[in-house]
Design a protein around this motif. Sequence first.
Motif, mmCIF file in Angstrom:
data_model
loop_
_atom_site.group_PDB
_atom_site.id
_atom_site.type_symbol
_atom_site.label_atom_id
_atom_site.label_comp_id
_atom_site.label_asym_id
_atom_site.label_seq_id
_atom_site.Cartn_x
_atom_site.Cartn_y
_atom_site.Cartn_z
ATOM 1 N N ALA A 1 0.839 -1.199 0.000
ATOM 2 C CA ALA A 1 0.000 0.000 0.000
ATOM 3 C C ALA A 1 0.868 1.241 0.000
ATOM 4 C CB ALA A 1 -0.926 0.011 1.220
ATOM 5 N N THR A 2 0.268 2.313 -0.468
ATOM 6 C CA THR A 2 0.936 3.594 -0.410
ATOM 7 C C THR A 2 1.176 3.976 1.055
ATOM 8 O OG1 THR A 2 0.797 5.875 -1.210
ATOM 9 C CG2 THR A 2 -1.226 4.885 -0.423
ATOM 10 N N PRO A 3 2.303 4.634 1.374
ATOM 11 C CA PRO A 3 2.527 5.061 2.751
ATOM 12 C C PRO A 3 1.353 5.936 3.223
ATOM 13 C CG PRO A 3 4.532 5.338 1.473
ATOM 14 C CD PRO A 3 3.445 4.977 0.492
ATOM 15 N N GLY A 4 0.931 5.701 4.429
ATOM 16 C CA GLY A 4 -0.240 6.391 4.947
ATOM 17 C C GLY A 4 -1.467 5.511 4.918
ATOM 18 N N VAL A 5 -1.540 4.602 3.978
ATOM 19 C CA VAL A 5 -2.606 3.605 3.932
ATOM 20 C C VAL A 5 -2.128 2.291 4.526
ATOM 21 C CG1 VAL A 5 -4.035 2.183 2.371
ATOM 22 C CG2 VAL A 5 -3.834 4.643 1.995
ATOM 23 N N PHE A 6 -0.833 2.007 4.366
ATOM 24 C CA PHE A 6 -0.309 0.704 4.773
ATOM 25 C C PHE A 6 -0.585 0.409 6.247
ATOM 26 C CE2 PHE A 6 2.861 -2.124 6.536
ATOM 27 C CZ PHE A 6 2.897 -3.160 5.615
ATOM 28 N N GLU A 7 -0.195 1.293 7.151
ATOM 29 C CA GLU A 7 -0.306 0.980 8.578
ATOM 30 C C GLU A 7 -1.745 0.855 9.052
ATOM 31 O OE1 GLU A 7 2.114 3.455 11.008
ATOM 32 O OE2 GLU A 7 3.994 2.793 10.065
ATOM 33 N N PRO A 8 -2.653 1.789 8.713
ATOM 34 C CA PRO A 8 -4.043 1.575 9.161
ATOM 35 C C PRO A 8 -4.683 0.338 8.541
ATOM 36 C CG PRO A 8 -3.866 3.541 7.774
ATOM 37 C CD PRO A 8 -2.479 3.117 8.096
ATOM 38 N N LEU A 9 -4.342 0.025 7.284
ATOM 39 C CA LEU A 9 -4.869 -1.187 6.665
ATOM 40 C C LEU A 9 -4.318 -2.415 7.364
ATOM 41 C CD1 LEU A 9 -6.468 -2.616 4.440
ATOM 42 C CD2 LEU A 9 -4.452 -2.387 2.962
ATOM 43 N N GLN A 10 -3.042 -2.403 7.673
ATOM 44 C CA GLN A 10 -2.430 -3.529 8.380
ATOM 45 C C GLN A 10 -3.065 -3.725 9.750
ATOM 46 O OE1 GLN A 10 1.605 -3.109 9.996
ATOM 47 N NE2 GLN A 10 2.187 -4.961 8.868
ATOM 48 N N ARG A 11 -3.337 -2.619 10.459
ATOM 49 C CA ARG A 11 -3.958 -2.723 11.790
ATOM 50 C C ARG A 11 -5.346 -3.344 11.694
ATOM 51 N NH1 ARG A 11 -1.701 2.471 12.693
ATOM 52 N NH2 ARG A 11 -3.714 3.442 12.224
ATOM 53 N N LEU A 12 -6.129 -2.908 10.714
ATOM 54 C CA LEU A 12 -7.467 -3.476 10.555
ATOM 55 C C LEU A 12 -7.404 -4.965 10.227
ATOM 56 C CD1 LEU A 12 -9.346 -0.706 8.542
ATOM 57 C CD2 LEU A 12 -9.735 -1.379 10.926
ATOM 58 N N LEU A 13 -6.502 -5.340 9.335
ATOM 59 C CA LEU A 13 -6.375 -6.749 8.953
ATOM 60 C C LEU A 13 -5.935 -7.599 10.137
ATOM 61 C CD1 LEU A 13 -4.720 -6.240 5.463
ATOM 62 C CD2 LEU A 13 -7.062 -7.035 5.916
#
Length: 271
Positions: free
Chosen positions: A251-263
Motif C-alpha cells: 500500500a501507499t505510505p499512509g494507507v499501509f499501517e491503518p490497513l495492516q492494523r485493521l487486517l
Amino acid sequence: MTDPLPSDLLRLAQEAARRAGDLLRDGRPADLAVAKTKSSPIDVVTEMDIAAEKLITDLISDQRPDDGFLGEEGASTEGTSGVRWVIDPLDGTVNYLYGLPTWAISIAAEQNGETVVGVVAAPMRGETYHAVRGGGAWATGAWQGERALVCRPAPPLEQALVSTGFNYVTEVRVHQAEVAHKLIPLLRDIRRSGSAAVDLCDVAAGRLDGYYERGLHPWDLAAGDLIAREAGALTGGRPGEGPTADLAIAATPGVFEPLQRLLEDFGAWRD
C-alpha cells in the motif's frame, strides 16, 4: 564499480516474459481445458501454464545453466551460481481459462536470497512492469518509452481503493469474505482482479491505494513486491513481518499501517 549482473538478469527476464506472453496470448487454443487441479477442484492448471513455464526455464537455462529455479508448475532446482529464478508463468489462470484479460507472467531473480530483479508482463493490457533493486520501478505500454512508476499520494483510509484476492480452499474463502465484509464500510471500495502480480503492479502504478491477500506463494509476489516497493509503496505482512503466506500487504505510505492494523484486528491471517 556498478555490478552488471542485475542488468543482465533484467534483460533476460524481460525476454523470457515477452516470449511467454506471446505464447499465451497468441497460442491459446479455442478448446483450452483444465490439465490438472492443485489445492482444490477449482484451483486449476492449464496446458498453457505448463508450456509457458517450460519456455521460460528453457530460455534462462540455455543462457545461465548454473542458476536455480522455483516455479509454480514444478520447476525446482538449487543451482550453484547464487541466482534463483522465481516464476509464475501464468498468474490469473482462471481469468485466462475464461478468456478474461487480467493475467500476467511474473519473473523474479534472487541473488543470494534477495530479490534483485522483478518483471511482470500483462500482455492483454499491452504493459510490462519491471524493477531492479535500488533502481526504481518502470513500465512500458501504449505510451512512448519507459514510464517511471510512483504509487499514489495517501488518501484517508475511508477514501482508499483496495484490492484483494480469495483462496481456492472453501474454508479459507469463507473467512476472507468475512474480513472483506468488515473492511468494505471503512474504505472507498474493494476490487478483485484475480491476479496478485497485476494487483501489486497496480499499487506501483497508482491505480490502487492498497492490496492485501492471504495464501500467496513466493512466485505470486516476488516480482510484484519488488516493483511495488521500488515505486514507493510499503509492503509487508503481519506487524513486524515481511509478506508471507499468512498475509501479504502492499500500500501507499499512509494507507499501509491503518490497513495492516485493521487486517490484524479482523484476523485476516487466520483460517
